[in-house]
Design an enzyme around this catalytic site. Structure first.
Site, short mmCIF file in Angstrom:
data_model
loop_
_atom_site.label_atom_id
_atom_site.label_comp_id
_atom_site.label_asym_id
_atom_site.label_seq_id
_atom_site.Cartn_x
_atom_site.Cartn_y
_atom_site.Cartn_z
N SER A 186 36.07 21.63 -0.02
CA SER A 186 36.92 20.83 0.85
C SER A 186 38.25 21.52 1.19
CB SER A 186 37.22 19.47 0.22
OG SER A 186 38.02 19.60 -0.94
N LYS B 32 43.89 18.56 -2.92
CA LYS B 32 44.04 18.35 -1.48
C LYS B 32 45.43 18.83 -1.06
CE LYS B 32 40.07 16.11 -1.23
NZ LYS B 32 38.87 16.74 -0.62
#
Length: 267
Positions: A50, A91
């Site tokens: 990701s 993230k």
């Protein structure tokens, strides 16, 4: 005026003292660097794609242990939140408390409070998100996206939940400073967020720690090598001198004996 020359014994003692001092300082730097690093940083293995291309799957990173209040836009953080499964995740922060984060503008870029952000870590020409969205970040919270915008399960997936996909600052356990495997080094802070209020963060002391550990290794090796090197050099300088001395002595004795023997026979 003649210079002062130290006798061989004094030179040897001075060398031993300096080598011991080098080893002692090296141990302080080496061990101190590791201890300081263990206190400031935590290792983390990236479990998914990701965050590609910034962080590849399986990358080993160092995350600085920080308080959530120190997080700035653009930081890559490690966090753990029950609404996201209760497992550590990594993230990028694109919005903080009070921000309105939206995508995409006319040029396909992410906007924060209506200002387009240049995200150089994204593929050139690709939109900042495959889906359109807009969210207002609650106070003391963070809005998080993966760098792989078409494959990341991030705040966009949680838009219908409380906080519109944001997580509290208290959920942050670390900020990624460097990639140690593969050896990509210290991560650059994204300049696209620098003009926004609060600016961007600065890297932690990962470089000084690295230099301290390397310098410690060099001093330890140099200090430990002094004894064997000095002994080898001393042996080389003493060998020829001893051989010449012995040969000369033997030659003198032989000549003397020869003369004595000759005189005896003559008599």
């Amino acid at each position: 005026m003649r210079g002062t020359t130290l006798p061989p014994g004094a030179r040897g003692r001075l060398g031993s003292v300096l080598s011991g001092l080098a080893v002692a300082v090296g141990c302080v730097l080496f061990l101190g660097g590791f201890v300081w690093g263990a206190v400031l940083y935590q290792p983390y293995s990236v479990p998914s794609d990701s965050m590609t291309p910034t962080l590849a799957v399986g990358s080993k990173v160092l995350a600085q242990r920080i308080d959530g209040d120190e997080v700035r836009r653009g930081d890559i953080v490690i966090f753990q939140d029950q609404l996201w499964g209760g497992v550590p995740m990594v993230k990028r922060v694109v919005g903080v408390g009070g921000d309105t984060v939206a995508c995409c503008g006319a040029d396909g870029r992410l906007t924060v409070n209506g200002k387009a952000v240049e995200e150089t870590y994204l593929p050139a020409g690709a939109p900042a998100s495959g889906q359109r969205f807009s969210a207002t970040v609650p106070q003391d919270s963070l809005f998080l996206l993966g760098d792989e915008r078409h494959n990341s399960l991030d705040s966009r997936v949680h838009l219908e939940e409380a906080g519109q996909g944001s997580v509290p600052r208290s959920a942050v356990t670390g900020r990624v400073d460097a990639v140690v495997w593969p050896m990509n080094g210290v991560l650059a802070r994204p300049e696209g967020f620098a003009a926004l209020p609060g600016g961007i963060s600065q890297p932690g002391p990962v470089k000084p720690l690295f230099y301290a550990i390397v310098a410690g290794c060099v001093l330890i090796l140099a200090g430990a090598a002094y004894g064997p090197v000095a002994a080898r050099l001393g042996g080389r300088s003493g060998g020829p001198s001893g051989a010449a001395s012995g040969g000369g002595s033997g030659g003198t004795g032989g000549a003397s004996g020869g003369r004595n023997g000759k005189e005896t026979v003559s008599t």
